[in-house]
Design an enzyme around this catalytic site. Sequence first.
Site, PDB file in Angstrom:
ATOM      1  N   PRO A 234     -78.302 -33.185  10.208  1.00 29.73           N
ATOM      2  CA  PRO A 234     -77.666 -32.753   8.820  1.00 29.73           C
ATOM      3  C   PRO A 234     -78.295 -31.473   8.275  1.00 29.73           C
ATOM      4  CG  PRO A 234     -78.456 -35.066   8.736  1.00 29.73           C
ATOM      5  CD  PRO A 234     -79.000 -34.475  10.241  1.00 29.73           C
ATOM      6  N   GLU A 460    -109.996 -33.028  -0.755  1.00 31.23           N
ATOM      7  CA  GLU A 460    -108.977 -32.014  -0.308  1.00 31.23           C
ATOM      8  C   GLU A 460    -109.668 -30.505   0.136  1.00 31.23           C
ATOM      9  OE1 GLU A 460    -105.956 -32.597   0.245  1.00 31.23           O
ATOM     10  OE2 GLU A 460    -106.016 -34.517  -1.165  1.00 31.23           O
TER      11      GLU A 460
HETATM   12  P1  ADP Z   1     -74.121 -29.447   8.237  1.00 30.85           P
HETATM   13  O1  ADP Z   1     -72.607 -29.348   8.270  1.00 30.85           O
HETATM   14  O2  ADP Z   1     -74.806 -29.145   9.542  1.00 30.85           O
HETATM   15  O3  ADP Z   1     -74.522 -30.699   7.479  1.00 30.85           O
HETATM   16  P2  ADP Z   1     -73.874 -27.229   6.400  1.00 30.85           P
HETATM   17  O4  ADP Z   1     -73.312 -26.306   7.131  1.00 30.85           O
HETATM   18  O5  ADP Z   1     -72.973 -27.986   5.399  1.00 30.85           O
HETATM   19  O6  ADP Z   1     -74.638 -28.186   7.286  1.00 30.85           O
HETATM   20  O7  ADP Z   1     -75.178 -26.674   5.491  1.00 30.85           O
HETATM   21  C1  ADP Z   1     -75.390 -26.787   4.063  1.00 30.85           C
HETATM   22  C2  ADP Z   1     -75.759 -25.588   3.455  1.00 30.85           C
HETATM   23  O8  ADP Z   1     -76.958 -25.209   4.101  1.00 30.85           O
HETATM   24  C3  ADP Z   1     -74.789 -24.474   3.798  1.00 30.85           C
HETATM   25  O9  ADP Z   1     -73.680 -24.331   2.818  1.00 30.85           O
HETATM   26  C4  ADP Z   1     -75.572 -23.091   3.790  1.00 30.85           C
HETATM   27  O10 ADP Z   1     -75.946 -22.782   2.481  1.00 30.85           O
HETATM   28  C5  ADP Z   1     -77.051 -23.695   4.305  1.00 30.85           C
HETATM   29  N1  ADP Z   1     -77.240 -23.505   5.963  1.00 30.85           N
HETATM   30  C6  ADP Z   1     -77.066 -24.313   6.792  1.00 30.85           C
HETATM   31  N2  ADP Z   1     -77.238 -23.849   7.855  1.00 30.85           N
HETATM   32  C7  ADP Z   1     -77.229 -22.411   7.673  1.00 30.85           C
HETATM   33  C8  ADP Z   1     -77.861 -21.420   8.376  1.00 30.85           C
HETATM   34  N3  ADP Z   1     -77.967 -21.536   9.734  1.00 30.85           N
HETATM   35  N4  ADP Z   1     -78.027 -20.187   7.645  1.00 30.85           N
HETATM   36  C9  ADP Z   1     -77.950 -20.009   6.635  1.00 30.85           C
HETATM   37  N5  ADP Z   1     -77.647 -21.062   5.726  1.00 30.85           N
HETATM   38  C10 ADP Z   1     -77.399 -22.213   6.393  1.00 30.85           C
END
Ligand code: ADP
Length: 631
Positions: A234, A460
């Site tokens: 995820p 620590e």
């Molecule tokens: P998934 O569908 O794999 O669960 P998402 O595409 O919904 O993940 O990612 C959630 C958010 O995380 C995106 O809206 C973006 O802001 C950020 N994000 C995820 N992957 C990337 C990436 N490779 N580059 C830049 N931002 C990302």
Amino acid sequence: MDSASNTPTPGLRQKLIIAAIVVTALLALFGLSTLHERTASEMQARKNATALAFEKAPEQWLAHPREASEFERALQAKDVAAVGVSGGLVLYTDRAGHPFSTRLIDCGLGCKNEIGSRLGELSVAQGFALTDIDVDARTGGQRLFQSLERAGSALAPLLVMLLIAGPLVYLQLRGPLSQRTRLADKPKTRFDDVIGADEAKKALRRVAAFMKDPKQYAAVGAKAPRGVLLDGPPGTGKTLLAKALAGECGASFISVDGSYFSSMFYGAGIGKVKELFKKARDAAPCIVFIDEIDGIGRRSNGKEAGGGGGEQEQNRIINRLLVEMDGFSSLENVVIVGATNHIDNIDEAMRRPGRFDLIVRTAMPTVPERQQLFGLYLGQIKAATGMDLPSIARTAAGMSPADIANCVNRAAAYAAEAGEVHVSEERVYQSLETHQLGGEVSNSKDVITPETLRRIAFHESGHALVAHVLEAGSVERVSIEPRGPALGVTYVTRTHEEPLYGERELRSRLAMMLAGREAELIAFGNASSGAADDLKRASELATNMIGSMGFGKTFGLLSMAGVPKELIGPDVQKSVLDEARALLESAQAECRRVLEEKRDRLDALTELLLGQETVSGAPLKRVLMGEPTAA
Ligand code: ADP
């Protein structure tokens, strides 16, 4: 051929369902009322003539009410010709044919004047007719009011059910796709907005090229891509990649999730699949993104426990989806992108050629990718300049791009709460710690005594110093602010992301884990419970090194993980534990040597921590290297 053309459309089908429900309800009502009429006429036929006379027009008798005592007197005078009894109500006709009514009073158990109980005997003695009757003494208005009242209370639960279920039924049957899905017309996202995921982008670029010019590909007989499966943890950008694919080829983007198709009503899920594909064809070129496709993607063979209507419906939904995908023509220009993090749960049939035959994987970001992600998201807020991004990226080990986006957002919120104009590096670390340690600064801060705080600071500092001197990793930050379950924290990151750990590195890590407890022993002459978690992790590592990684004599090149349990007797177990313990003791000795040799640095870092709670960056490096710190 469009396989959907000779079956009712979803809208028509819903109307047919509603019509069928209404007709069934009407038929049921008609049947009940006919039955009721028939029963009533059968009962009437069995009644005697006297009773029928009373019941036919009881109003004549009810219109002449008399006292019970008058009725008694008439009986005594033998002036009664016929009596009808309905509970406490008595209708009677005197010998002259006058109709009267009265109510008998229950004068109590054993009451001598009870007329009701003597009526039978008097009727025989005086020869008047006596019968049971079924008469309702209420007025017409009373009857109407009470029946409305009764109907109301009987219908109340039905009304409540209708109020609750009505909207649900409405949504399930009608719920137009546009309301239940996110229809984003032509997203502006591009592959360049997605950081990392190079392999995924490469594969999707091919799909984009096809979608941009399907005719050229069709001309040489190339098959159009139909389905892409994005597989990855995820927050690794699956949705973002699907959007970027749509953005790159100027396609529309329809997004639903697997649970969208499940419905309480048999058949409604299939209607939703058809409706979705129709929308997609209408909006072509179009990307249909189905998030968590494993929600529908696992077909059951009906033999599994708990199989039933729900599973059959599931199978029908999958079949429908596949039929729709198979029905695409090369030029239809609709691509279905499914996202999952459980690829094994996707039915084999879905992965066949011509369906979801392109599998694209996304992974957690590497250190340089994390650095780029921080750069990207910090660039979107008012961040202070000159942040140590490499260090931040190393500290963010194990975080997904979505976690990083969240972390930056939280840092901005902290800055806003504190009324700051810029988001400082300190705020970013604060936010990172909240994520990594699973909580904000905890209340236990208020109950920690100065002596315990001193102990935590030594603990620590011990971890940090040994990690630095034995090169277990790069020491990024040390803090004695309690967060979540942790009373303090030392961030030690690997400077590289090599998949392999050498023996030297592992031994250094063991020493680093034991160093907190050892520092307490050096400073206070005794240890505390604060080392419990360190000892647990060190014991795990030591037993693995001996039992699985081939660093011990007992097992040698054998691995505990590969040897059947029944062959590992108590003597072998004991030997492994003895060796693991010896390994820990040698790490402890090394750790003590470092701490005693560099006692001045241990004390200096402890004092610095007590003064400012958190030490990182250049001041931390200086104190660890034994350089004088700015006061
Ligand atoms: P998934 O569908 O794999 O669960 P998402 O595409 O919904 O993940 O990612 C959630 C958010 O995380 C995106 O809206 C973006 O802001 C950020 N994000 C995820 N992957 C990337 C990436 N490779 N580059 C830049 N931002 C990302």
